[in-house]
Design a protein around this motif. Sequence first.
Motif, PDB file in Angstrom:
ATOM      1  N   GLY A  24       3.638   5.366 -13.533  1.00  0.00           N
ATOM      2  CA  GLY A  24       2.294   4.977 -13.963  1.00  0.00           C
ATOM      3  C   GLY A  24       1.514   4.303 -12.859  1.00  0.00           C
ATOM      4  O   GLY A  24       0.323   4.013 -13.025  1.00  0.00           O
ATOM      5  N   ASP A  25       2.136   4.064 -11.722  1.00  0.00           N
ATOM      6  CA  ASP A  25       1.479   3.449 -10.567  1.00  0.00           C
ATOM      7  C   ASP A  25       1.627   4.391  -9.378  1.00  0.00           C
ATOM      8  O   ASP A  25       2.736   4.595  -8.880  1.00  0.00           O
ATOM      9  N   PRO A  26       0.543   5.003  -8.898  1.00  0.00           N
ATOM     10  CA  PRO A  26       0.647   6.000  -7.822  1.00  0.00           C
ATOM     11  C   PRO A  26       1.203   5.435  -6.518  1.00  0.00           C
ATOM     12  O   PRO A  26       1.727   6.197  -5.703  1.00  0.00           O
ATOM     13  N   ILE A  27       1.083   4.130  -6.314  1.00  0.00           N
ATOM     14  CA  ILE A  27       1.657   3.541  -5.104  1.00  0.00           C
ATOM     15  C   ILE A  27       3.156   3.332  -5.280  1.00  0.00           C
ATOM     16  O   ILE A  27       3.965   3.733  -4.436  1.00  0.00           O
ATOM     17  N   LEU A  28       3.556   2.729  -6.386  1.00  0.00           N
ATOM     18  CA  LEU A  28       4.972   2.513  -6.630  1.00  0.00           C
ATOM     19  C   LEU A  28       5.745   3.823  -6.752  1.00  0.00           C
ATOM     20  O   LEU A  28       6.938   3.876  -6.435  1.00  0.00           O
ATOM     21  N   ASP A  29       5.086   4.895  -7.205  1.00  0.00           N
ATOM     22  CA  ASP A  29       5.749   6.197  -7.290  1.00  0.00           C
ATOM     23  C   ASP A  29       6.294   6.649  -5.940  1.00  0.00           C
ATOM     24  O   ASP A  29       7.268   7.419  -5.873  1.00  0.00           O
ATOM     25  N   ARG A  30       5.649   6.189  -4.850  1.00  0.00           N
ATOM     26  CA  ARG A  30       6.112   6.592  -3.524  1.00  0.00           C
ATOM     27  C   ARG A  30       7.565   6.196  -3.282  1.00  0.00           C
ATOM     28  O   ARG A  30       8.309   6.931  -2.635  1.00  0.00           O
ATOM     29  N   ASP A  36       0.845  -1.192   0.000  1.00  0.00           N
ATOM     30  CA  ASP A  36       0.000   0.000   0.000  1.00  0.00           C
ATOM     31  C   ASP A  36       0.885   1.248   0.000  1.00  0.00           C
ATOM     32  O   ASP A  36       2.118   1.161   0.080  1.00  0.00           O
ATOM     33  N   ALA A  37       0.259   2.419  -0.100  1.00  0.00           N
ATOM     34  CA  ALA A  37       0.996   3.672  -0.256  1.00  0.00           C
ATOM     35  C   ALA A  37       1.920   3.943   0.926  1.00  0.00           C
ATOM     36  O   ALA A  37       3.076   4.343   0.751  1.00  0.00           O
ATOM     37  N   ASP A  38       1.432   3.729   2.158  1.00  0.00           N
ATOM     38  CA  ASP A  38       2.260   3.999   3.334  1.00  0.00           C
ATOM     39  C   ASP A  38       3.459   3.057   3.394  1.00  0.00           C
ATOM     40  O   ASP A  38       4.567   3.468   3.756  1.00  0.00           O
ATOM     41  N   GLN A  39       3.261   1.802   3.026  1.00  0.00           N
ATOM     42  CA  GLN A  39       4.370   0.843   3.048  1.00  0.00           C
ATOM     43  C   GLN A  39       5.429   1.205   2.014  1.00  0.00           C
ATOM     44  O   GLN A  39       6.633   1.140   2.282  1.00  0.00           O
ATOM     45  N   ALA A  40       4.990   1.591   0.815  1.00  0.00           N
ATOM     46  CA  ALA A  40       5.936   1.982  -0.232  1.00  0.00           C
ATOM     47  C   ALA A  40       6.730   3.208   0.191  1.00  0.00           C
ATOM     48  O   ALA A  40       7.949   3.289  -0.027  1.00  0.00           O
ATOM     49  N   ALA A  41       6.049   4.178   0.817  1.00  0.00           N
ATOM     50  CA  ALA A  41       6.724   5.390   1.274  1.00  0.00           C
ATOM     51  C   ALA A  41       7.729   5.070   2.378  1.00  0.00           C
ATOM     52  O   ALA A  41       8.867   5.535   2.355  1.00  0.00           O
ATOM     53  N   THR A  42       7.305   4.267   3.349  1.00  0.00           N
ATOM     54  CA  THR A  42       8.171   3.923   4.476  1.00  0.00           C
ATOM     55  C   THR A  42       9.397   3.149   4.005  1.00  0.00           C
ATOM     56  O   THR A  42      10.526   3.411   4.440  1.00  0.00           O
TER      57      THR A  42
END
Length: 340
Positions: free
Chosen positions: A127-133, A57-63
Motif C-alpha cells: 500500500g506504500d509505493p516506496i516501501l514496496d521497493r 525515499d524510493a532510491d534508498q528503499a531500493a538500495t
Amino acid sequence: MTAHILAQLMDSSVLDAAAVARFRALLQREGRDLPTMVRQGEQTPLSWFGEVFDDLDADQAATMGYAAGEQARLTSFTPLSLPLVSAANIHEALRLLAFLPLIANVLTARFIDREDDVAIVLTASSGDPILDRFPVFYCAAALMRLLRLLASEPLDLVIHIAWPQPAGFDQHPECQAGRLRFDAPLHHIVVPRSTLLADCRFADPIAYQTELTTLQDRMVTLGATHDITERVRHLVDTQHSLIAIDDAARQLHMTVSTLKRRLSEANTSFRALRESVLKDRAMLLLTGTSLSLESIASALGYSDLANFSHAFKRWTGTAPGAFRKGLTAASVRCESSGMD
C-alpha cells in the motif's frame, strides 16, 4: 518479511548504528523480542521501516532492499529453507516462490509460460509505493544469490523491475551484465526453459516433497481471503477462454454470491482479478515472444483481435501493437547505450 530477515539486516553492514538503535527502540516500544520472533517464525511489519527511516525515499528503499538481499543465506527464510536446499533442480526451487506470503505477506509470485521461457511475475502490495521497493529489490538480489549457491552450473536468468533504475545502480555488476533491468512493464523474472532443468547441489526428493506438503497446509492457514484471491488468479491463468464468474464459482465449488462476498472481503472483485491476470499475461507475451497479435489474443481467450485490442487499450491506454513497438525501441536504445 520474516523476523529472521530483520535480525540478519540489523547484524549486517547495510544499516548504520543509528538505524539499528532506532529498530531496537521500536522493538522495545512494541514489547517484542527479536530472538523470540525469529524462533517462532513471525513476520515484522514493513511499516516499521517507514518509522525508522521517516525520510526514506524510493532510491534508498531500493538500495537497502537489494543490499540486504545480497547478504541472504539459505537459512534466511525459515519455512522455505529446508525445501529450498532440498530442491532437485531450479524449477523445484523457483516453485517455492508460490509460498512467498509465508515470509513476506506483501509479495506474491505468479508463473506465466511463454515460447522459450517462464516469466515469474512479482507483485508487491504494502500500500506504500516506496516501501514496496524493499521486498521487490530484496527478492531480486536474494534470488540471484541463492540460486547460484544451489545450482551446479552457471545460471541464465534476468530480473526486470518496473521502476526506474535507482541512483548508483549503473555501476552494479548485475546491471552491467544485463541481468538486472529497469523500466519494464511489470516486475518479472525471465528463466529460460534450459535453466529450469539445471540440477541443484543438495537434492533430497523425500525432504522436498514432505516440506512442500507442509507449506501447502501453512498457506491454507493464512486464511480464506488470501486463498480465494490466489485461487481465482490461478483459475483465470489456466483457462483457454475468458472464464465467466458463474463458471469460476462452479469450479471453486461455491455459489456466485459466496464468491462475490469472499472477494469483496479481500477488497477486490472477480472482474478486477481477471483483468489483472489478463493484463499481465498480455504484456509479457507482447514483451518476450514473437507471437502475432492474433495469436496472443487467442491465447488469452479473446474471440478476435479487435476485442483484445480494445481491452488492452482500456488497461494501458496504448494499443498492443504500439506497446510492442515502444518496448522494442526502448530495448534497442538500451543495447546501443550499453555498447557505447
